[in-house]
Design a protein around this motif. Structure first.
Motif, PDB file in Angstrom:
ATOM      1  N   TYR A 129      -7.545  -6.011  -3.674  1.00 59.66           N
ATOM      2  CA  TYR A 129      -7.239  -7.123  -2.748  1.00 59.66           C
ATOM      3  C   TYR A 129      -8.437  -8.050  -2.622  1.00 59.66           C
ATOM      4  CZ  TYR A 129      -6.654  -9.616   1.656  1.00 59.66           C
ATOM      5  OH  TYR A 129      -6.596 -10.606   2.612  1.00 59.66           O
TER       6      TYR A 129
ATOM      7  N   VAL B 126     -11.778  -6.547   4.490  1.00 64.49           N
ATOM      8  CA  VAL B 126     -11.616  -5.293   3.740  1.00 64.49           C
ATOM      9  C   VAL B 126     -12.507  -4.209   4.338  1.00 64.49           C
ATOM     10  CG1 VAL B 126     -11.841  -4.204   1.489  1.00 64.49           C
ATOM     11  CG2 VAL B 126     -10.933  -6.523   1.666  1.00 64.49           C
TER      12      VAL B 126
ATOM     13  N   PRO C 296      -4.980  -7.034   5.168  1.00 64.81           N
ATOM     14  CA  PRO C 296      -5.706  -6.182   6.122  1.00 64.81           C
ATOM     15  C   PRO C 296      -5.391  -6.585   7.562  1.00 64.81           C
ATOM     16  CG  PRO C 296      -7.172  -7.038   4.424  1.00 64.81           C
ATOM     17  CD  PRO C 296      -5.890  -7.784   4.289  1.00 64.81           C
TER      18      PRO C 296
ATOM     19  N   ALA D 263     -10.583  -2.793   7.151  1.00 64.27           N
ATOM     20  CA  ALA D 263      -9.488  -1.922   6.711  1.00 64.27           C
ATOM     21  C   ALA D 263     -10.019  -0.574   6.222  1.00 64.27           C
ATOM     22  CB  ALA D 263      -8.690  -2.615   5.601  1.00 64.27           C
TER      23      ALA D 263
ATOM     24  N   LEU E 132       0.834  -1.203   0.000  1.00 66.10           N
ATOM     25  CA  LEU E 132       0.000   0.000   0.000  1.00 66.10           C
ATOM     26  C   LEU E 132       0.868   1.252   0.000  1.00 66.10           C
ATOM     27  CD1 LEU E 132      -2.701   1.406   0.147  1.00 66.10           C
ATOM     28  CD2 LEU E 132      -2.702   1.081   2.627  1.00 66.10           C
TER      29      LEU E 132
ATOM     30  N   TYR F 176      -7.083   0.113  -3.817  1.00 62.48           N
ATOM     31  CA  TYR F 176      -6.119  -0.930  -3.431  1.00 62.48           C
ATOM     32  C   TYR F 176      -6.836  -2.085  -2.734  1.00 62.48           C
ATOM     33  CZ  TYR F 176      -1.939  -3.037  -1.336  1.00 62.48           C
ATOM     34  OH  TYR F 176      -0.948  -3.914  -0.958  1.00 62.48           O
ATOM     35  N   TRP F 177      -7.703  -1.759  -1.764  1.00 65.74           N
ATOM     36  CA  TRP F 177      -8.403  -2.829  -1.041  1.00 65.74           C
ATOM     37  C   TRP F 177      -9.504  -3.448  -1.906  1.00 65.74           C
ATOM     38  CZ3 TRP F 177      -5.485  -4.699   2.242  1.00 65.74           C
ATOM     39  CH2 TRP F 177      -4.734  -3.945   3.140  1.00 65.74           C
TER      40      TRP F 177
END
Length: 603
Positions: free
Chosen positions: A275, A572, A382, A575, A82, A271-272
């Motif tokens: 993921y 997620v 996460p 996070a 990240l 980004y997440w």
């Protein structure tokens, strides 16, 4: 000094002084005041042609298309943390991007790194423009006149019916406004007069004068406070002084910080999102493989006539169902994604899979090529650690640090200064004007027995003082200016209160979301483990030849896939919720190790 020599010298000096302020701009003369239109013709030729691109962008690789799991497994992956992703984004950010195509729909409002210098360099309301109002101003005048007249009365002709005269006038002045509202001027006046009037002391004479003039507003328009707020030559309701320009610059800086915060929040969300897309793909791939084995098992049993065709068909349907889910998990759709102001200021996790779609969104945000032969893959996981926030501390941080509140508080300070400036218009305009003059007169301009020599004796000195009063009866405009300024101040204070309430509400909601998602992680994990145990038990019984409910087996496979996806979704969500707390309390840039350097000008 002969007349022609003095005139030539003064003309040269006059032209030289006129050019003092723009020696470096001579190269623009052909463009700005000449008749050569080659430059604008070249521009208009492109306009008439539809403004074609000056150069085409470098050719990029076509978008990557992956259709099968085997193609996906053969792809090269580029793992990114990240922090590395944020670093790439910041290094490629001339314009603050978003996923809503604002750069196409509203390009003039898009945030960029040019915002601060543009605000500072604005020639109308920028800080440098406000300071320029106090710059010294040079003024020069040259006038040449020849008169040849006849008069019916000798009195009007200076004792002669035929009057001939050569007159030259030269004025040089340097003036400056001060922060108290005063206007100071130093003025040199030179005039040459040659005529045939019979009563002249000299046939031709040079006269020189030095003026020192000061105009100081004593009431309206005067004072350091008013002029720093409103600026010189201000009007009611229009305030553009140095202090107002400074506040506007600080508001621009806070807006840029807000835009950078929103941009980083979008990058973190993307980004997440990516993921989760990978984890969702894993769940769909495992489910597809399990359903394929089940289908093949029931297909073999049907061929040996040990089972009816219904079981095989249902297992086949489930396989293709999981396969279609897997294809979507690889490619993705143009569907909703996590974005700012989606149910929360920092964005609520959308939970939509699709590796390639999520990967393209991240590439767009961080400013890299749409395809470089590899797939970006998040490296970080996460955090599952419990997080607790002290409400008293984070609420104070939110009120102190949120850029929206900083902007509004700066607006309030500007309004408070405008109220002070508006009150100045409740006074009459009373100006004190003082002028001190020295004179010199002789037949030559310079040398002995000259006007300059006579000036240097200080024999001829004059002084003049005036008081000028201007009073609008009733001061209607002044009262309107004060009431309007106070009304705007009251409105901005009311808006600030509502903003504080909104931010505290959103902060409380994000803290609650952290606690909810944290509890959900444990529940989702236990659900996933339970579903996995149930499936393994059924498969073990089936492998041992024990009778197994067909419906239970297919249902157990679906439950494992759904619970696996839901578990990673809860990770997620947790996070994103933690990030949103930093967003709401105004510390997202700090927690992301991003420091903005504001290049403030000096005053």
């Amino acid at each position: 000094m002969p007349y022609w020599a003095a005139r030539a010298m003064i003309t040269v000096v006059l032209m030289g002084l006129i050019s003092l302020g723009g020696c470096t701009t001579y190269h623009t003369i052909p463009q700005s005041i000449g008749n050569n239109t080659d430059w604008v013709d070249a521009i208009m030729a492109d306009v008439d042609a539809g403004a074609p691109p000056e150069e085409l962008p470098s050719t990029q690789m076509s978008p990557m298309t992956i259709r099968t799991v085997d193609e996906f497994n053969a792809v090269n992956f580029r793992d990114l943390s990240l922090q590395e992703t944020l670093s790439i984004a910041l290094n490629n950010t001339a314009v603050l991007r978003d996923l809503g195509a604002s750069v196409l729909r509203n390009p003039d409002q898009i945030g960029s790194g040019f915002a601060k210098p543009l605000a500072r360099l604005d020639p109308q309301v920028g800080t440098e423009a406000a300071l320029a109002m106090f710059d010294a101003q040079f003024y020069a005048l040259g006038s040449w006149e020849n008169n040849d007249r006849r008069f019916n009365n000798r009195f009007f002709g200076g004792g002669s019916n035929a009057f001939k005269q050569d007159v030259n006038d030269y004025v040089f002045q340097m003036s400056k406004r001060t922060t108290t509202g005063a206007e100071l001027a130093v003025r040199s006046v030179i005039d040459y007069d040659a005529n045939n009037a019979t009563g002249n002391l000299l046939d031709s004479a040079w006269q020189t004068q030095i003026h020192l003039e000061a105009r100081q507003p004593l009431l309206q328009g005067g004072g350091l406070e008013f002029n720093r707020i409103a600026g010189p030559a201000a009007r009611p309701g229009v305030y553009s002084g140095v202090l107002v320009a400074k506040v506007n610059q600080d508001i621009t800086n806070a807006k840029f910080e807000q835009g950078m915060r929103d941009y980083l929040s979008d990058v973190i969300n993307a980004y997440w999102d990516l993921y989760f897309a990978y984890r969702d793909l894993d769940a769909k791939r495992d489910a597809t493989e399990r359903s394929l084995q089940t289908w093949r098992s029931y297909e073999a049993q049907r061929s040996s006539s040990r089972k009816s065709g219904a079981a095989e068909a249902l297992s086949r349907e489930q396989y293709y169902r999981f396969r279609s889910d897997l294809q979507n998990a690889i490619a993705g759709q143009l569907a909703q994604r996590t974005r700012n102001s989606n149910a929360a200021s920092g964005g609520a996790f959308a939970g939509v899979g699709g590796v390639q779609a999520a990967e393209r969104r991240l590439r767009l945000l961080i400013g890299i090529a749409i395809n470089d032969g590899s797939l970006l893959r998040p490296l970080d996981e996460p955090s599952q650690a419990p997080v607790r926030f002290d409400w008293d501390s984070i609420s104070v941080e939110a009120i102190q640090l949120r850029s929206e509140l900083q902007q509004q508080r700066l607006k309030i300070k500007r309004r408070e200064m405008e109220v002070l400036a508006a009150k100045n218009y409740l006074m009459p305009q009373l100006d004190l004007v003082t002028i001190y003059r020295m004179r010199g007169l002789d037949k030559r301009l310079a040398g002995s027995d000259s006007a300059f020599a006579d000036l240097g004796t200080f024999d001829l000195q004059e002084y003049e003082a005036n008081l000028e009063l201007k009073l609008p009866v009733g001061f209607r405009q002044g009262h309107l200016a004060v009431r309007h300024a106070k009304m705007e101040l009251a409105r901005d204070r009311a808006v600030l209160k509502e903003q504080e309430r909104q931010i505290l509400h959103d902060l409380a909601a994000t803290v609650a979301e952290v606690e909810r998602s944290e509890a959900l992680i444990e529940s989702s994990l236990n659900r996933y483990l339970a579903a996995t145990d149930a499936l393994e038990t059924l498969q073990s019984s089936q492998d041992a030849g024990m009778p197994v409910s067909f419906e239970q087996l297919l249902d157990a496979q679906r439950r494992v896939s759904e619970s696996q996806t839901r578990y990673f979704q809860s990770l997620v969500e947790h996070a994103i919720a933690i990030k949103n707390v930093e967003f709401e309390k105004g510390t997202l840039l700090k927690s992301s190790d991003v420091m903005l350097i504001v290049d403030s000008p000096s005053y």
